[in-house]
Design a protein around this motif. Structure first.
Motif, short mmCIF file in Angstrom:
data_model
loop_
_atom_site.label_atom_id
_atom_site.label_comp_id
_atom_site.label_asym_id
_atom_site.label_seq_id
_atom_site.Cartn_x
_atom_site.Cartn_y
_atom_site.Cartn_z
N VAL A 417 0.28 -1.50 0.17
CA VAL A 417 -0.06 -0.03 0.18
C VAL A 417 0.97 1.05 -0.17
O VAL A 417 0.88 2.21 -0.74
CB VAL A 417 -0.70 0.08 1.18
N ALA A 418 1.51 1.58 0.71
CA ALA A 418 2.86 2.52 1.00
C ALA A 418 3.69 2.67 -0.27
O ALA A 418 3.67 3.72 -0.73
CB ALA A 418 3.35 2.49 1.92
N ARG A 419 4.11 1.35 -0.94
CA ARG A 419 4.53 2.04 -2.17
C ARG A 419 3.82 2.14 -3.07
O ARG A 419 4.37 3.16 -4.24
CB ARG A 419 5.52 0.29 -2.89
N GLY A 420 2.93 1.84 -3.26
CA GLY A 420 1.68 1.98 -4.41
C GLY A 420 1.33 3.19 -4.24
O GLY A 420 1.32 4.68 -4.85
N SER A 421 1.40 4.36 -3.06
CA SER A 421 0.60 5.49 -2.77
C SER A 421 1.85 6.45 -3.36
O SER A 421 1.83 7.64 -4.11
CB SER A 421 0.36 5.64 -1.06
#
Length: 524
Positions: A417-421
């Motif tokens: 999730v963090a990488r995508g954001s």
């Protein structure tokens, strides 16, 4: 002290003083001449007679006294006039010296900038340095494909050094925004540090710009430059054709995302395919013009259009890649959701076993709230299309805790999730940097630091803030008004994306590898 003041005095002022001194000396000489003239006249034309026996002594005295007084009137007037002129000149010089602002005097000191002025300078420096780093990175990716990593190593090192300086500047600025330091003098020094770091980042890139042009054969003085432009054109045209085909596939991918997932799932890449086509349209026109200019031997014009076309091609690639990466992340997230739900329920079960286990293994949120979140996600799984990444975000936040270990699947989900954001915010800023301000860029830099430090929840939250601020800036910026023909040719999108620097009415030169001094060097 005297010599330094004299050296600092303007030459024109010195000439005026010399004229005044000359006038005063001439006046004094005239007065002295009038004083001496009667004596000389009396000696030459009226010698003293020898008194005869019959003459009464003192009879001629009145006549001699009257002649002497008349002769002294004009010299006296001349002397007084000379003294008055000299005094008037002195007073004027004194008054002028008090109000004059010359180097070295107190009044010549530059005014101390206000905190608001210093903050504006720091924001402008951050934005400029970030633009230089991003444009340099874009061009360097193309050069590395042509010449390999070994020949481009000096430019890669300069770019990394600039990125390090810029990251430090953003970190200082972020602490400044949070109120650290608090003392006024220290805060001024913090802003000076931000501006200095940005200047150093630009200097590192400026130092290598000319060498990069020589390597590419884009330098006017470089022999074989026509071959360098030709090779770059061939590479840009090949990448253009590849992206044109991928843009069609990305359009189909985006349509599939809308059918398979809830509408918010494709929100981060909404409009990306249209923007990619706009960049490719602009690249088509510029690469064609570069080819024509190269054929006629106009290397300077060819290089300018080549760089504009290359920049547009790179940004089209960022947009197409963004659609493809989001689709891959959504598939991965959808596959992870069931396992993450199981891992979260295990975390909650461990939290309910007793107070002794809660301190080390219990979630930060209340178990009742976490139960509600997990129940809502399970309902979404059976209720139709949903957003897998958002589901993972809610699950990981519901069972988040400040420390200790948790199941590996939850950490994997939080990292995804963090990488995508962060990647989504980075893509958006990259293709809209002509409008994005310093605040959004600073939040993005913070998100990158948090992600590198392993603080996935914080990185996800700050990246969302950065994306929101960037979108706000783009809405406020609007569409550049460049006419119908310019908009059709993709010029407005090139300005919005920072491909063209918008420094002149015709949208300005293309951005190139380099700092503030060299990034706009490819212009007519």
């Amino acid at each position: 002290m005297t010599s330094s003041l004299i050296r600092g005095r303007p030459r024109r002022a010195t000439a005026h003083i010399r004229v005044r001194v000359t006038h005063a000396v001439l006046g004094a000489l005239a007065g002295a001449g009038w004083l001496v003239l009667p004596v000389m006249t009396a000696e030459l034309h009226d010698p003293v007679p020898v008194a005869s026996a019959g003459t009464v002594p003192g009879a001629a005295a009145p006549q001699q006294d009257g002649t002497s007084a008349a002769d002294l009137v004009l010299p006296l007037i001349a002397g007084v006039t000379a003294v008055a002129l000299a005094g008037y000149g002195y007073l004027r010089r004194t008054r002028r010296a008090r109000t004059r602002t010359t180097p070295g005097t107190v009044s010549a000191q530059p005014p101390v900038p206000t905190p608001a002025d210093s903050e504006r300078q720091a924001r402008a420096a951050l934005r400029l340095a970030d633009d230089c780093v991003r444009a340099s990175r874009e061009e360097l990716t193309l050069v590395a494909e042509l010449f390999g990593e070994k020949q481009t190593e000096p430019f890669t090192q300069a770019l990394r050094a600039a990125e390090t300086e810029l990251s430090a500047a953003f970190a200082i600025w972020r602490r400044y925004e949070e109120g650290v330091p608090q003392e006024a003098g220290a805060r001024r020094q913090a802003l000076v540090g931000v501006i200095g770091r940005c200047a150093e980042a630009g200097r590192r890139l400026d130092a290598e710009a000319a060498a990069l042009d020589r390597l590419r054969g884009l330098d006017e003085a470089e022999e074989g430059g026509d071959r360098g432009v030709g090779a770059a054109l061939v590479a840009a045209e090949e990448r253009f054709r590849e992206l044109a085909a991928r843009a069609v596939t990305a359009q189909e991918t985006l349509a599939a995302l809308r059918e398979r997932y809830a509408p918010p799932a494709g929100g981060p890449v909404a409009g990306y395919v249209e923007q990619a086509k706009d960049r490719l349209l602009f690249a088509t026109a510029r690469l064609n013009e570069a080819r024509q200019a190269a054929d006629t031997g106009d290397r300077q014009r060819a290089v300018r259009h080549l760089r504009a076309g290359e920049g547009a091609v790179v940004q089209a690639g960022v947009l197409v890649d963004g659609v493809e990466r989001l689709a891959a992340r959504l598939r991965e997230a959808a596959a992870l959701v069931p396992a993450v739900l199981t891992g979260a329920e295990a975390e909650l079960a461990a939290a309910r076993r007793g107070p002794g286990r809660t301190a080390t293994a219990g979630p930060q949120a209340r178990p009742a709230h976490a139960d509600l979140v997990l129940a809502a996600v399970r309902e979404e799984l059976t209720g139709g299309p949903y957003d897998p990444l958002d589901a993972l975000r809610r699950i990981t936040r519901a069972v988040e805790r400040p420390g200790g270990s948790r199941s590996g699947v939850l950490d994997t989900a939080a990292l995804l999730v963090a990488r995508g954001s962060v990647a989504g915010a980075e893509e958006f800023v990259a293709v809209h940097r002509g409008a994005v301000g310093a605040e959004a860029r600073a939040r993005l830099a913070e998100a990158v630091r948090e992600l590198a430090a392993g603080n996935t929840a914080r990185a996800d939250a700050v990246a969302g803030e950065a994306r929101g601020l960037a979108e706000r800036d783009v809405r406020a910026y609007g569409t550049p008004r460049l006419g119908t023909e310019a908009a059709t040719a993709g010029l407005a999108g090139a300005v919005l994306g920072g491909v063209l620097l918008a420094e002149t009415p015709d949208a300005g030169p293309p951005a190139a590898y380099g700092g503030p001094r060299t990034r706009s060097r490819h212009q007519d």
